[in-house]
Motif scaffolding. Structure first.
Motif, PDB file in Angstrom:
ATOM      1  N   ARG A   1      14.963 -43.599   4.328  1.00 17.39           N
ATOM      2  CA  ARG A   1      15.182 -43.171   2.946  1.00 17.39           C
ATOM      3  C   ARG A   1      14.331 -41.949   2.638  1.00 17.39           C
ATOM      4  O   ARG A   1      13.197 -41.838   3.124  1.00 17.39           O
ATOM      5  N   VAL A   2      14.886 -41.043   1.838  1.00 17.42           N
ATOM      6  CA  VAL A   2      14.141 -39.896   1.340  1.00 17.42           C
ATOM      7  C   VAL A   2      14.290 -39.886  -0.175  1.00 17.42           C
ATOM      8  O   VAL A   2      15.394 -39.718  -0.701  1.00 17.42           O
TER       9      VAL A   2
ATOM     10  N   GLU B   1      23.089 -38.832   1.267  1.00 21.35           N
ATOM     11  CA  GLU B   1      22.138 -37.750   1.026  1.00 21.35           C
ATOM     12  C   GLU B   1      20.691 -38.235   1.032  1.00 21.35           C
ATOM     13  O   GLU B   1      19.785 -37.481   1.403  1.00 21.35           O
ATOM     14  N   THR B   2      20.466 -39.456   0.601  1.00 20.66           N
ATOM     15  CA  THR B   2      19.090 -39.958   0.522  1.00 20.66           C
ATOM     16  C   THR B   2      18.827 -41.149   1.432  1.00 20.66           C
ATOM     17  O   THR B   2      17.691 -41.613   1.519  1.00 20.66           O
ATOM     18  N   ARG B   3      19.861 -41.657   2.111  1.00 17.65           N
ATOM     19  CA  ARG B   3      19.661 -42.834   2.954  1.00 17.65           C
ATOM     20  C   ARG B   3      20.527 -42.755   4.198  1.00 17.65           C
ATOM     21  O   ARG B   3      21.698 -42.372   4.125  1.00 17.65           O
ATOM     22  N   ILE B   4      19.944 -43.114   5.311  1.00 12.81           N
ATOM     23  CA  ILE B   4      20.658 -43.235   6.574  1.00 12.81           C
ATOM     24  C   ILE B   4      20.348 -44.610   7.147  1.00 12.81           C
ATOM     25  O   ILE B   4      19.187 -45.041   7.180  1.00 12.81           O
TER      26      ILE B   4
ATOM     27  N   GLY C   1      11.256 -36.365  -2.246  1.00 17.54           N
ATOM     28  CA  GLY C   1      10.642 -35.575  -1.192  1.00 17.54           C
ATOM     29  C   GLY C   1       9.807 -36.367  -0.199  1.00 17.54           C
ATOM     30  O   GLY C   1       9.170 -35.778   0.682  1.00 17.54           O
ATOM     31  N   ARG C   2       9.815 -37.690  -0.309  1.00 14.50           N
ATOM     32  CA  ARG C   2       9.023 -38.523   0.590  1.00 14.50           C
ATOM     33  C   ARG C   2       9.950 -39.430   1.382  1.00 14.50           C
ATOM     34  O   ARG C   2      10.900 -40.005   0.843  1.00 14.50           O
ATOM     35  N   GLY C   3       9.653 -39.557   2.661  1.00 15.20           N
ATOM     36  CA  GLY C   3      10.480 -40.371   3.535  1.00 15.20           C
ATOM     37  C   GLY C   3       9.861 -41.728   3.813  1.00 15.20           C
ATOM     38  O   GLY C   3       8.639 -41.898   3.775  1.00 15.20           O
TER      39      GLY C   3
END
Length: 249
Positions: free
Chosen positions: A189-190, A168-171, A193-195
Motif C-alpha cells: 500500500r502507498v 493506484e494505491t494498492r497492489i 507518500g508512505r509505503g
C-alpha cells in the motif's frame, strides 16, 4: 512476524471492516445467514459455533435471527471490534486457536467462512480443525466451510506469483509453493507518500482433501455449492460452500 493476535492484530483489525467492505454488503451476508440459520434449526439446540468469528460479520446478523452464536478467535483485537458493535456483547467468544480450542456445550452447526480454513498453514492443523468441529457438534449436526478453489491454472510453468489486485494505491499478489500447498498473500500500500507491506501465510486445500478430513472426523459430505446462493459446483467454480454432517455419536 505475527503478534499475539496472530496475523490479525490491532493494525489489521482497525481497518478490517472497511478493507473487506464488499463482504459486509447484504448480498454477501444475507444468503450465508439464511443457510446457516436453516441448518441451525434442523436439529437439537439450534446453537451455532463460528470458528474465526472475527468482527462478527455473520455472527451478528445470525444472532439477530434468534440463533445463539458462540465464537472462537485468536485475535483479541478483532473480537474487541465485535464487542463494540450493537448486540456484540450478547455473543460469547472464547479466545484461542480454533483448530484446538474447546467450548462448553454442543451445537447444531459449526461454520468456518471466507477462506479462514487456509489460515491454518499445515495439513495437520486443518485435520485438527475438522476433528474439533465434529467434537462440538450434536449427532446430525453440520459443519460448513466456505473456501476458494486453488487457482493454479493461472500459473504458467516457472511462475509462482499471481496478482489479485492492481490499483493506484494498492497492489496485491499471491505466491504459491506447489510442492507443499503453501501460499502467501502479499499486500503493498502507498498512502500519503508512505509505503507499507504485509504478508500473510496460508495453506490452500482441495475439495476432495477436505472431504477426507471430514471422513476422518466422523462426518460425510451432504452438499457442495459454488457459493451461498447454492449454485451448482462445477469444474469452473472458483470457490465452494460445503456442508458435512456428523454421522458418529
Amino acid at each position: 512476524m505475527p503478534d499475539e493476535d496472530g496475523y490479525f492484530g490491532e493494525s489489521v483489525a482497525a481497518t478490517y471492516d472497511e478493507s473487506s467492505a464488499e463482504m459486509f454488503e447484504s448480498d454477501a451476508v444475507d444468503p450465508a445467514v439464511d443457510l446457516l440459520a436453516g441448518l441451525a434449526e434442523l436439529a437439537g439446540t439450534g446453537r451455532a459455533l463460528e470458528l474465526g468469528i472475527g468482527t462478527g460479520r455473520l455472527a451478528l446478523p445470525l444472532s439477530r435471527r434468534g440463533v445463539e452464536v458462540h465464537g472462537i478467535d485468536l485475535s483479541r483485537a478483532m473480537v474487541e471490534r465485535l464487542r463494540a458493535k450493537p448486540g456484540g456483547d450478547a455473543i460469547g467468544v472464547t479466545i484461542g486457536d480454533f483448530a484446538t480450542t474447546t467450548v462448553d456445550g454442543t451445537f447444531s452447526v459449526a461454520y468456518l467462512v471466507f477462506n479462514t480454513i487456509m489460515n491454518l498453514t499445515t495439513q495437520d492443523a486443518q485435520v485438527d480443525c475438522f476433528a474439533n468441529a465434529a467434537a462440538h457438534l450434536e449427532p446430525g449436526g453440520r459443519f460448513v466451510v466456505e473456501v476458494m478453489v486453488p487457482d493454479l491454472r493461472r500459473l504458467p510453468p516457472g511462475q509462482n506469483a499471481v496478482p489479485f489486485h492492481v490499483g493506484e494505491t494498492r497492489i496485491g499478489f499471491d505466491t504459491y509453493d506447489l510442492a507443499t500447498q503453501s501460499m502467501s498473500s502479499h499486500h503493498v500500500r502507498v498512502e500519503d507518500g508512505r509505503g507499507s507491506f504485509r504478508s500473510i501465510p496460508f495453506r490452500y486445500v482441495w475439495p476432495a482433501e477436505l472431504d477426507l478430513m471430514a471422513r476422518l472426523a466422523g462426518m460425510r459430505l451432504r452438499e457442495r455449492w459454488e457459493g451461498w446462493t447454492r449454485g451448482p459446483f462445477t469444474g469452473e467454480s472458483r470457490s465452494h460452500v460445503s456442508v458435512w454432517e456428523k454421522t458418529t455419536g
